[in-house]
Design an enzyme around this catalytic site. Structure first.
Site, PDB file in Angstrom:
ATOM      1  N   GLU A  35      27.452 -72.922  -8.013  1.00 21.64           N
ATOM      2  CA  GLU A  35      26.217 -72.144  -8.104  1.00 21.64           C
ATOM      3  C   GLU A  35      25.270 -72.953  -8.985  1.00 21.64           C
ATOM      4  O   GLU A  35      25.642 -73.321 -10.108  1.00 21.64           O
ATOM      5  CB  GLU A  35      26.503 -70.778  -8.737  1.00 21.64           C
ATOM      6  CG  GLU A  35      25.249 -69.939  -8.769  1.00 21.64           C
ATOM      7  CD  GLU A  35      25.422 -68.579  -9.424  1.00 21.64           C
ATOM      8  OE1 GLU A  35      26.548 -68.200  -9.770  1.00 21.64           O
ATOM      9  OE2 GLU A  35      24.383 -67.913  -9.590  1.00 21.64           O
ATOM     10  N   ARG A  50      42.449 -72.130 -12.988  1.00 18.66           N
ATOM     11  CA  ARG A  50      41.300 -72.848 -13.538  1.00 18.66           C
ATOM     12  C   ARG A  50      41.731 -73.650 -14.754  1.00 18.66           C
ATOM     13  O   ARG A  50      42.754 -73.373 -15.374  1.00 18.66           O
ATOM     14  CB  ARG A  50      40.161 -71.894 -13.867  1.00 18.66           C
ATOM     15  CG  ARG A  50      40.457 -70.921 -15.005  1.00 18.66           C
ATOM     16  CD  ARG A  50      39.416 -69.815 -15.114  1.00 18.66           C
ATOM     17  NE  ARG A  50      38.099 -70.314 -15.419  1.00 18.66           N
ATOM     18  CZ  ARG A  50      37.049 -70.209 -14.576  1.00 18.66           C
ATOM     19  NH1 ARG A  50      37.163 -69.657 -13.416  1.00 18.66           N
ATOM     20  NH2 ARG A  50      35.885 -70.669 -14.940  1.00 18.66           N
ATOM     21  N   LYS A  55      29.725 -71.168 -17.976  1.00 19.48           N
ATOM     22  CA  LYS A  55      28.345 -71.671 -17.945  1.00 19.48           C
ATOM     23  C   LYS A  55      27.414 -70.790 -18.771  1.00 19.48           C
ATOM     24  O   LYS A  55      26.453 -71.274 -19.344  1.00 19.48           O
ATOM     25  CB  LYS A  55      27.858 -71.747 -16.496  1.00 19.48           C
ATOM     26  CG  LYS A  55      28.256 -73.059 -15.837  1.00 19.48           C
ATOM     27  CD  LYS A  55      27.611 -73.217 -14.482  1.00 19.48           C
ATOM     28  CE  LYS A  55      28.409 -72.495 -13.427  1.00 19.48           C
ATOM     29  NZ  LYS A  55      27.906 -72.699 -12.075  1.00 19.48           N
TER      30      LYS A  55
HETATM   31  P1  ATP Z   1      31.779 -70.645 -14.873  1.00 17.96           P
HETATM   32  O1  ATP Z   1      32.861 -69.610 -14.939  1.00 17.96           O
HETATM   33  O2  ATP Z   1      31.977 -71.807 -15.775  1.00 17.96           O
HETATM   34  O3  ATP Z   1      30.416 -70.078 -14.981  1.00 17.96           O
HETATM   35  P2  ATP Z   1      31.739 -70.612 -12.058  1.00 17.96           P
HETATM   36  O4  ATP Z   1      33.043 -70.391 -11.406  1.00 17.96           O
HETATM   37  O5  ATP Z   1      30.820 -69.453 -12.119  1.00 17.96           O
HETATM   38  O6  ATP Z   1      31.955 -71.286 -13.446  1.00 17.96           O
HETATM   39  P3  ATP Z   1      30.682 -72.116  -9.915  1.00 17.96           P
HETATM   40  O7  ATP Z   1      29.470 -72.946  -9.890  1.00 17.96           O
HETATM   41  O8  ATP Z   1      30.710 -70.880  -9.100  1.00 17.96           O
HETATM   42  O9  ATP Z   1      30.958 -71.797 -11.415  1.00 17.96           O
HETATM   43  O10 ATP Z   1      31.958 -72.992  -9.598  1.00 17.96           O
HETATM   44  C1  ATP Z   1      32.062 -73.887  -8.536  1.00 17.96           C
HETATM   45  C2  ATP Z   1      33.506 -74.161  -8.252  1.00 17.96           C
HETATM   46  O11 ATP Z   1      34.136 -74.704  -9.395  1.00 17.96           O
HETATM   47  C3  ATP Z   1      34.249 -72.895  -7.890  1.00 17.96           C
HETATM   48  O12 ATP Z   1      35.047 -73.158  -6.756  1.00 17.96           O
HETATM   49  C4  ATP Z   1      35.072 -72.597  -9.093  1.00 17.96           C
HETATM   50  O13 ATP Z   1      36.255 -71.959  -8.729  1.00 17.96           O
HETATM   51  C5  ATP Z   1      35.319 -73.984  -9.666  1.00 17.96           C
HETATM   52  N1  ATP Z   1      35.529 -73.894 -11.112  1.00 17.96           N
HETATM   53  C6  ATP Z   1      34.706 -73.361 -12.033  1.00 17.96           C
HETATM   54  N2  ATP Z   1      35.253 -73.401 -13.267  1.00 17.96           N
HETATM   55  C7  ATP Z   1      36.463 -73.994 -13.124  1.00 17.96           C
HETATM   56  C8  ATP Z   1      37.527 -74.327 -14.030  1.00 17.96           C
HETATM   57  N3  ATP Z   1      37.446 -74.059 -15.334  1.00 17.96           N
HETATM   58  N4  ATP Z   1      38.619 -74.926 -13.513  1.00 17.96           N
HETATM   59  C9  ATP Z   1      38.713 -75.207 -12.201  1.00 17.96           C
HETATM   60  N5  ATP Z   1      37.755 -74.918 -11.311  1.00 17.96           N
HETATM   61  C10 ATP Z   1      36.644 -74.322 -11.752  1.00 17.96           C
HETATM   62 MG    MG Z   2      30.958 -68.638  -9.749  1.00 18.26          MG
END
Ligand code: ATP
Ligand code: MG
Length: 561
Positions: free
Chosen positions: A36, A262, A272
């Site tokens: 995102e 994760r 984020k």
């Molecule tokens: P955050 O929780 O840090 O805001 P998010 O999951 O909202 O992260 P996205 O931009 O939606 O952020 O993530 C893109 C991809 O990265 C998704 O497939 C998510 O599952 C993966 N991802 C995000 N954080 C992690 C993590 N700590 N470890 C592994 N994969 C991750």
């Molecule tokens: Mg997300």
């Protein structure tokens, strides 16, 4: 090990893919990385990137870069640009396959109409609070909305008017009509569309209704014919909903969602939202501050992309959440730099040494190895003069036992050059040390003495006449606590910030050659650590960031705890 080899190592996702290829369920592998664009990528994303792009590479398939851009109030072009830069820098290429969920807004809208026509979606007038209240709890079923049984005609009319902008932000939503008593909360008539009068970075003001993640994600996967849609564990409970949409819509392919754990790291916050807070409230100097766990921060800190890929391989892919020790990441960085970084001498906190028996205007040049680990790295000439700088730490007026560095009456070796003996400590008026008067032994040229005399200490040094002043930034963990999210009552992660995480040494002295390196050049400063020329580095104002210390200090601290 490179990415390819690790992905050949088995993990549960590879096993599933192998099975799918064998059974003929799929003939090719198509994955996606779906960020995102509401912030910069962090090391957790790197794990997902290495996994998704790595699988595509191993199986000769492809990995799409898809921006999950369904929330225009939080998303910006700056983030899209940074994400692309970071994925590329990590060493991955999506080729033609750059997609945006917003590319599918029209299809998603048409499919929502199909669900309405099938009696599987309805417009709800309840407020967000009412919807939440009526959703029930884990132990109690939810209550049906009073608007749940609207006629198909009325729903079609209202949904069209939602799109046309006849209603205010938040006034109505479109919900899937599934089961308000489902034990899975995600199945209790989840919201599919909300009204949001906000401009979108790509679709501008074309839309004022935006699809929710759960509705958008699986359908985007289906439209792109993703075979293995890999996400983190917290989406496990969303999988029935993912499947429900796919089953109830005329999708061109049936994707499947798989979940993995994760990445969590000690001394690091990874959400984020929290990283945005650190940036917006100026706790750090931007998203690429070298203390940030962002990919851009790590790049600026001097972490090689290869070492991040190596780290992602070493941690593997599992189904249970755990926290990885930051020291493991630093180890990967250190190992890589030990092989690749050129060696130089720099003095972080200078102490002047005058060699009283060395000719005043003489300059000698000593050959120094650029990298003892790499015979092809060659040598360079280092200038030696009567006045030199050594580290303040390398001298003690009253040393304890077993101190082998310089002290009055003691002899040490200066790396690559001569033996010197300290004869006199010259003080300032306030009693602090001004300089040391030493003598050198001309017979020890090159660092060994013809009479076989041995010295225990070897110090690095820089010529005072030829050396150049530089700024060296010493970085440490941004948080004091190995689990910064855990805070006492009434406090939060910001209270765990390490106030000593950045120390600027403005009076460092470096070998003259270091002025000419390009920003981003990585090096070892002998006996001090690994460093990188900062983005702001110029010949006139040299600036270096400490990437990582030479020794594994944190692991040692932890063992002793
Ligand atoms: P955050 O929780 O840090 O805001 P998010 O999951 O909202 O992260 P996205 O931009 O939606 O952020 O993530 C893109 C991809 O990265 C998704 O497939 C998510 O599952 C993966 N991802 C995000 N954080 C992690 C993590 N700590 N470890 C592994 N994969 C991750
Ligand atoms: Mg997300």
């Amino acid at each position: 090990m490179n990415t390819e080899e690790t992905n050949k190592n088995s993990n549960f996702i590879r096993d599933i893919i192998d099975e799918d290829l064998k059974s003929g369920k799929h003939s090719e592998v198509v994955t996606r990385f779906p960020p995102e664009p509401n912030g910069y990528l962090h090391i957790g994303h790197a794990k997902s990137i290495c996994l998704n792009f790595g699988l595509a590479k191993t199986y000769n398939g492809r990995c799409h870069l898809r921006f999950d851009d369904t929330n225009p109030t939080k998303e910006e072009q700056e983030y899209i640009d940074s994400i692309k830069e970071d994925v590329r820098w990590l060493g991955f290429d999506w080729g033609e396959n750059e997609f945006y969920a917003s590319d599918y807004f029209e299809t998603l809208y048409e499919w929502a109409i199909l669900l309405i026509k099938d009696g599987k979606a309805y417009v709800d007038d309840q407020t967000a609070d009412e919807i939440r209240e009526n959703r029930g709890t884990l132990t109690e079923p939810g209550k049906n909305s009073p608007y749940r049984n609207r006629s198909v005609e009325e729903n079609l009319d209202l949904f069209e008017r939602m799109r046309k902008g006849e209603f205010k932000t938040g006034e109505k939503v479109l919900r899937a009509k599934i089961d308000m008593a489902s034990p899975n909360m995600n199945m209790r008539d989840p919201v599919m569309y909300r009204i949001l009068h906000a401009s979108h970075p790509r679709t501008g003001d074309k839309w004022c209704i935006y699809p929710m993640y759960d509705y958008t994600h699986g359908q985007s996967d289906a439209l792109e014919k993703i075979t293995h849609s890999i996400c983190t564990l917290e989406f496990q409970d969303h999988r029935p909903l993912y499947d429900w949409f796919v089953e109830n819509l005329p999708v061109p392919a049936v994707p499947h969602q798989y979940e993995f754990a994760r990445l969590n790291l000690t001394y690091t916050v990874m959400s984020k939202r929290k990283l945005l807070k650190l940036v917006k409230e100026n706790h750090v100097n931007g998203w690429d501050d070298p203390r940030m766990p962002t990919i851009s921060g790590m790049r600026r800190r001097g972490y090689p992309a290869e070492s991040i890929r190596d780290f992602c391989e070493r941690i593997g892919v599992a189904k249970a959440n755990s926290t990885v020790d930051f020291a493991l990441l630093e180890n990967c960085v250190r190992e890589n730099l030990n092989k690749n970084a050129l060696r130089f001498m720099a003095i972080t906190r200078p102490l002047k040494v005058v060699l009283t028996n060395y000719p005043e205007d003489q300059v000698e040049f000593f050959d120094a190895d650029n990298n003892p680990e790499d015979p092809n790295a060659g040598t360079r000439k280092v200038p030696f003069t009567r006045e030199l700088y050594i580290e303040q730490d390398d001298f003690m007026e009253n040393p304890p036992k077993k101190y082998f560095r310089l002290f009055p009456g003691n002899e040490v070796r200066l790396k690559h050059s001569y033996y010197i003996t300290c004869n006199e400590v010259i003080k300032n008026e306030d009693g602090s040390i001004k300089e040391l008067h030493c003598t050198y032994d001309p017979e020890s040229r090159g660092g060994s003495s013809p009479d076989g005399r041995r010295v225990k200490g070897t110090l690095h040094w820089v010529s005072a006449a030829k050396g150049v002043k530089a700024e060296i930034r010493m970085y440490d963990h941004l948080f004091n606590s190995s689990n910064p999210e855990k805070a006492e009552e009434g406090k939060d992660f910001l209270d765990n910030i390490n106030s000593q995480s950045l120390e600027i040494l403005a009076n460092a002295i470096i070998e003259p050659e270091l002025c000419n390196v390009a920003p981003g050049t990585k090096m070892q400063f002998l006996r001090i650590g690994y460093f990188v020329a900062d983005l702001s580095h110029t010949k006139e104002k040299p600036v270096f960031n400490r990437t990582v210390s030479l020794k594994d200090g944190w692991a040692r601290v932890q063992r002793n705890q």
